[in-house]
Design a protein around this motif. Structure first.
Motif, PDB file in Angstrom:
ATOM      1  N   ASN A 182     -12.858  21.464 -27.022  1.00  0.00           N
ATOM      2  CA  ASN A 182     -11.953  20.554 -28.290  1.00  0.00           C
ATOM      3  C   ASN A 182     -10.883  19.899 -28.123  1.00  0.00           C
ATOM      4  OD1 ASN A 182     -11.964  18.311 -30.239  1.00  0.00           O
ATOM      5  ND2 ASN A 182     -13.585  18.226 -29.860  1.00  0.00           N
ATOM      6  N   CYS A 183     -10.817  18.840 -28.052  1.00  0.00           N
ATOM      7  CA  CYS A 183      -9.080  18.738 -28.104  1.00  0.00           C
ATOM      8  C   CYS A 183      -8.549  17.325 -28.288  1.00  0.00           C
ATOM      9  CB  CYS A 183      -7.999  19.033 -26.192  1.00  0.00           C
ATOM     10  SG  CYS A 183      -6.380  18.415 -26.733  1.00  0.00           S
ATOM     11  N   GLY A 184      -8.388  17.489 -30.171  1.00  0.00           N
ATOM     12  CA  GLY A 184      -7.854  15.930 -31.067  1.00  0.00           C
ATOM     13  C   GLY A 184      -8.867  14.776 -30.824  1.00  0.00           C
ATOM     14  N   GLY A 185     -10.222  15.527 -30.854  1.00  0.00           N
ATOM     15  CA  GLY A 185     -11.544  15.020 -30.732  1.00  0.00           C
ATOM     16  C   GLY A 185     -12.284  14.190 -29.684  1.00  0.00           C
ATOM     17  N   HIS A 186     -11.942  15.495 -28.836  1.00  0.00           N
ATOM     18  CA  HIS A 186     -11.987  14.783 -27.357  1.00  0.00           C
ATOM     19  C   HIS A 186     -13.070  16.021 -26.497  1.00  0.00           C
ATOM     20  CE1 HIS A 186     -10.708  10.657 -27.437  1.00  0.00           C
ATOM     21  NE2 HIS A 186      -9.430  11.078 -27.737  1.00  0.00           N
ATOM     22  N   PRO A 187     -14.186  16.324 -25.613  1.00  0.00           N
ATOM     23  CA  PRO A 187     -13.809  17.200 -25.113  1.00  0.00           C
ATOM     24  C   PRO A 187     -13.429  17.114 -24.374  1.00  0.00           C
ATOM     25  CG  PRO A 187     -15.532  15.314 -24.744  1.00  0.00           C
ATOM     26  CD  PRO A 187     -14.549  14.479 -25.373  1.00  0.00           C
ATOM     27  N   LEU A 188     -13.149  18.222 -24.065  1.00  0.00           N
ATOM     28  CA  LEU A 188     -12.257  18.845 -22.239  1.00  0.00           C
ATOM     29  C   LEU A 188     -12.895  19.786 -21.609  1.00  0.00           C
ATOM     30  CD1 LEU A 188      -9.514  19.003 -20.910  1.00  0.00           C
ATOM     31  CD2 LEU A 188      -8.388  20.605 -22.337  1.00  0.00           C
ATOM     32  N   TRP A 189     -12.714  20.207 -20.392  1.00  0.00           N
ATOM     33  CA  TRP A 189     -13.716  21.039 -20.077  1.00  0.00           C
ATOM     34  C   TRP A 189     -13.196  20.961 -17.943  1.00  0.00           C
ATOM     35  CZ3 TRP A 189     -15.921  17.987 -15.005  1.00  0.00           C
ATOM     36  CH2 TRP A 189     -15.759  16.724 -16.185  1.00  0.00           C
TER      37      TRP A 189
ATOM     38  N   LEU B 120      -8.767  23.178 -13.334  1.00  0.00           N
ATOM     39  CA  LEU B 120      -7.201  23.841 -14.794  1.00  0.00           C
ATOM     40  C   LEU B 120      -6.037  23.752 -14.177  1.00  0.00           C
ATOM     41  CD1 LEU B 120      -9.620  26.521 -16.595  1.00  0.00           C
ATOM     42  CD2 LEU B 120      -8.841  24.402 -17.259  1.00  0.00           C
ATOM     43  N   GLU B 121      -5.833  24.509 -13.258  1.00  0.00           N
ATOM     44  CA  GLU B 121      -4.456  24.066 -12.390  1.00  0.00           C
ATOM     45  C   GLU B 121      -4.137  22.506 -11.587  1.00  0.00           C
ATOM     46  OE1 GLU B 121      -4.349  26.645  -9.675  1.00  0.00           O
ATOM     47  OE2 GLU B 121      -3.710  28.252 -10.963  1.00  0.00           O
TER      48      GLU B 121
ATOM     49  N   ASN C 296      -0.372  13.050 -26.527  1.00  0.00           N
ATOM     50  CA  ASN C 296      -1.446  14.422 -25.965  1.00  0.00           C
ATOM     51  C   ASN C 296      -1.078  15.603 -25.044  1.00  0.00           C
ATOM     52  OD1 ASN C 296      -2.934  13.071 -27.818  1.00  0.00           O
ATOM     53  ND2 ASN C 296      -4.569  11.423 -26.086  1.00  0.00           N
ATOM     54  N   ARG C 297       0.263  15.277 -24.375  1.00  0.00           N
ATOM     55  CA  ARG C 297       0.694  16.294 -23.449  1.00  0.00           C
ATOM     56  C   ARG C 297       0.616  17.182 -24.326  1.00  0.00           C
ATOM     57  NH1 ARG C 297       4.821  13.671 -21.931  1.00  0.00           N
ATOM     58  NH2 ARG C 297       3.883  13.423 -20.115  1.00  0.00           N
ATOM     59  N   GLU C 298       1.146  18.001 -24.964  1.00  0.00           N
ATOM     60  CA  GLU C 298       1.972  19.285 -25.897  1.00  0.00           C
ATOM     61  C   GLU C 298       0.166  19.431 -26.409  1.00  0.00           C
ATOM     62  OE1 GLU C 298       4.190  20.989 -25.518  1.00  0.00           O
ATOM     63  OE2 GLU C 298       5.664  19.333 -24.590  1.00  0.00           O
ATOM     64  N   ALA C 299      -0.665  19.120 -26.982  1.00  0.00           N
ATOM     65  CA  ALA C 299      -1.602  19.547 -27.420  1.00  0.00           C
ATOM     66  C   ALA C 299      -2.594  19.788 -25.768  1.00  0.00           C
ATOM     67  CB  ALA C 299      -2.587  18.178 -28.292  1.00  0.00           C
ATOM     68  N   LEU C 300      -2.942  18.748 -24.531  1.00  0.00           N
ATOM     69  CA  LEU C 300      -3.308  18.993 -24.013  1.00  0.00           C
ATOM     70  C   LEU C 300      -3.094  19.978 -23.203  1.00  0.00           C
ATOM     71  CD1 LEU C 300      -3.631  15.287 -22.033  1.00  0.00           C
ATOM     72  CD2 LEU C 300      -5.652  17.590 -22.444  1.00  0.00           C
ATOM     73  N   LEU C 301      -1.758  20.530 -23.200  1.00  0.00           N
ATOM     74  CA  LEU C 301      -1.194  22.213 -22.006  1.00  0.00           C
ATOM     75  C   LEU C 301      -1.948  23.069 -23.066  1.00  0.00           C
ATOM     76  CD1 LEU C 301       2.321  20.917 -20.770  1.00  0.00           C
ATOM     77  CD2 LEU C 301      -0.311  20.552 -19.797  1.00  0.00           C
ATOM     78  N   LYS C 302      -1.707  23.118 -24.524  1.00  0.00           N
ATOM     79  CA  LYS C 302      -2.296  24.407 -25.333  1.00  0.00           C
ATOM     80  C   LYS C 302      -3.849  24.891 -25.527  1.00  0.00           C
ATOM     81  CE  LYS C 302      -2.458  26.037 -29.589  1.00  0.00           C
ATOM     82  NZ  LYS C 302      -2.618  25.572 -30.963  1.00  0.00           N
ATOM     83  N   ALA C 303      -4.877  23.362 -24.665  1.00  0.00           N
ATOM     84  CA  ALA C 303      -5.826  24.089 -24.930  1.00  0.00           C
ATOM     85  C   ALA C 303      -6.686  23.919 -23.163  1.00  0.00           C
ATOM     86  CB  ALA C 303      -6.558  22.476 -25.075  1.00  0.00           C
ATOM     87  N   ILE C 304      -5.482  23.716 -22.374  1.00  0.00           N
ATOM     88  CA  ILE C 304      -6.009  24.170 -21.061  1.00  0.00           C
ATOM     89  C   ILE C 304      -5.281  26.084 -21.239  1.00  0.00           C
ATOM     90  CG2 ILE C 304      -4.865  24.037 -18.332  1.00  0.00           C
ATOM     91  CD1 ILE C 304      -4.810  21.277 -19.286  1.00  0.00           C
ATOM     92  N   ARG C 305      -3.981  26.415 -21.119  1.00  0.00           N
ATOM     93  CA  ARG C 305      -3.527  27.561 -21.502  1.00  0.00           C
ATOM     94  C   ARG C 305      -5.141  28.647 -22.554  1.00  0.00           C
ATOM     95  NH1 ARG C 305       1.489  26.069 -22.587  1.00  0.00           N
ATOM     96  NH2 ARG C 305       1.043  25.339 -25.060  1.00  0.00           N
ATOM     97  N   GLU C 306      -5.824  27.952 -22.831  1.00  0.00           N
ATOM     98  CA  GLU C 306      -6.557  28.341 -23.702  1.00  0.00           C
ATOM     99  C   GLU C 306      -7.955  28.734 -22.449  1.00  0.00           C
ATOM    100  OE1 GLU C 306      -7.532  26.903 -27.557  1.00  0.00           O
ATOM    101  OE2 GLU C 306      -5.444  27.756 -28.674  1.00  0.00           O
ATOM    102  N   LEU C 307      -8.020  28.015 -21.951  1.00  0.00           N
ATOM    103  CA  LEU C 307      -9.338  27.584 -21.246  1.00  0.00           C
ATOM    104  C   LEU C 307      -8.590  28.841 -20.189  1.00  0.00           C
ATOM    105  CD1 LEU C 307     -10.728  23.974 -20.926  1.00  0.00           C
ATOM    106  CD2 LEU C 307     -11.705  26.335 -22.064  1.00  0.00           C
ATOM    107  N   LYS C 308      -7.692  28.727 -19.859  1.00  0.00           N
ATOM    108  CA  LYS C 308      -7.259  29.379 -18.506  1.00  0.00           C
ATOM    109  C   LYS C 308      -7.191  30.967 -18.585  1.00  0.00           C
ATOM    110  CE  LYS C 308      -4.203  28.370 -15.780  1.00  0.00           C
ATOM    111  NZ  LYS C 308      -2.487  28.254 -14.919  1.00  0.00           N
ATOM    112  N   ALA C 309      -6.842  31.730 -19.783  1.00  0.00           N
ATOM    113  CA  ALA C 309      -7.185  32.447 -20.517  1.00  0.00           C
ATOM    114  C   ALA C 309      -8.744  33.282 -20.503  1.00  0.00           C
ATOM    115  CB  ALA C 309      -6.967  33.001 -22.006  1.00  0.00           C
ATOM    116  N   LYS C 310      -9.209  32.155 -21.241  1.00  0.00           N
ATOM    117  CA  LYS C 310     -10.745  32.692 -21.103  1.00  0.00           C
ATOM    118  C   LYS C 310     -11.980  32.793 -19.901  1.00  0.00           C
ATOM    119  CE  LYS C 310     -15.075  29.825 -22.845  1.00  0.00           C
ATOM    120  NZ  LYS C 310     -15.753  28.708 -23.831  1.00  0.00           N
ATOM    121  N   ALA C 311     -11.013  31.799 -18.595  1.00  0.00           N
ATOM    122  CA  ALA C 311     -11.659  32.320 -17.678  1.00  0.00           C
ATOM    123  C   ALA C 311     -11.751  33.344 -16.612  1.00  0.00           C
ATOM    124  CB  ALA C 311     -10.771  31.439 -16.476  1.00  0.00           C
TER     125      ALA C 311
END
Length: 203
Positions: free
Chosen positions: A134-141, A148-149, A188-203
């Protein structure tokens, strides 16, 4: 480029600067009547090239197609751990979970997508995706690392260029054109980039 940060005396206008080192710069009067040197304390700075995003031919069918090097990551229906969807042969794909040993096979034709659901699935088995948050109340997948890249490159760019298709002209089927408005907003750029980095770590 050298950035001058301090000076011991005022520097007259229209003076020529001769760089002696990375720390000091000496100026000399153009008319040569004043030969007294003055030194500036300088520090080198690096000019960074601004990142630009240029739209490519990527769309939902290409980005979601698994390869052996970049499988689609899904939630195992048996143990809820990470499972991998990879091509098995020319006509089939296989889902495998290394945690519990679950396997399943499906044909490659007849894929279905649920892009606008809060809980999207893969196109072959209908399994939940592993890379989601979840990113700022929106689903990110995302389907895989390549997805992701792609998102990271798009979101981080302040300048985005579209490219016209040679056969169809301007069209709205590319992956970039289908991204939601909240993901395209700079706020939303900074919040999105942070969430993407977290998903890359999860991958």
């Amino acid at each position: 480029m050298v950035l001058c940060t301090q000076t011991s005396v005022p520097v007259p206008p229209k003076y020529t600067f001769n760089i002696k080192s990375s720390k000091n710069v000496r100026y000399v009067s153009p008319d040569r009547r004043d030969h007294r040197p003055a030194y500036l304390t300088c520090a080198p700075i690096r000019i960074m090239k601004e990142h630009r995003f240029k739209e490519n031919r990527e769309h939902r069918f290409t980005i979601s197609k698994p390869t052996l090097d970049d499988p689609v990551l899904v939630l195992c229906p048996n143990c809820a751990q990470k499972a991998f969807v990879v091509p098995y042969d020319d006509d089939r794909v296989r889902c495998s979970c290394f945690e519990c040993g679950y396997t399943a096979e499906n044909p490659t034709n007849g894929r279905s997508f649920y892009w606008y659901n809060e809980n999207p699935t893969d196109g072959y088995f209908g399994f939940d995706l592993w890379l989601k948050t979840n990113c700022g109340g929106h689903p990110l997948w995302a389907f895989n690392i390549r997805h992701l890249e792609f998102l990271e490159s798009y979101v981080s760019a302040k300048h985005r260029e579209r490219e016209m298709d040679e056969k169809r002209g301007w069209h709205n089927s590319s992956l970039a054109s289908r991204l939601p408005k909240w993901m395209k907003s700079g706020k939303n750029r900074e919040a999105l980039l942070k969430a993407i980095r977290e998903l890359k770590a999860k991958a």
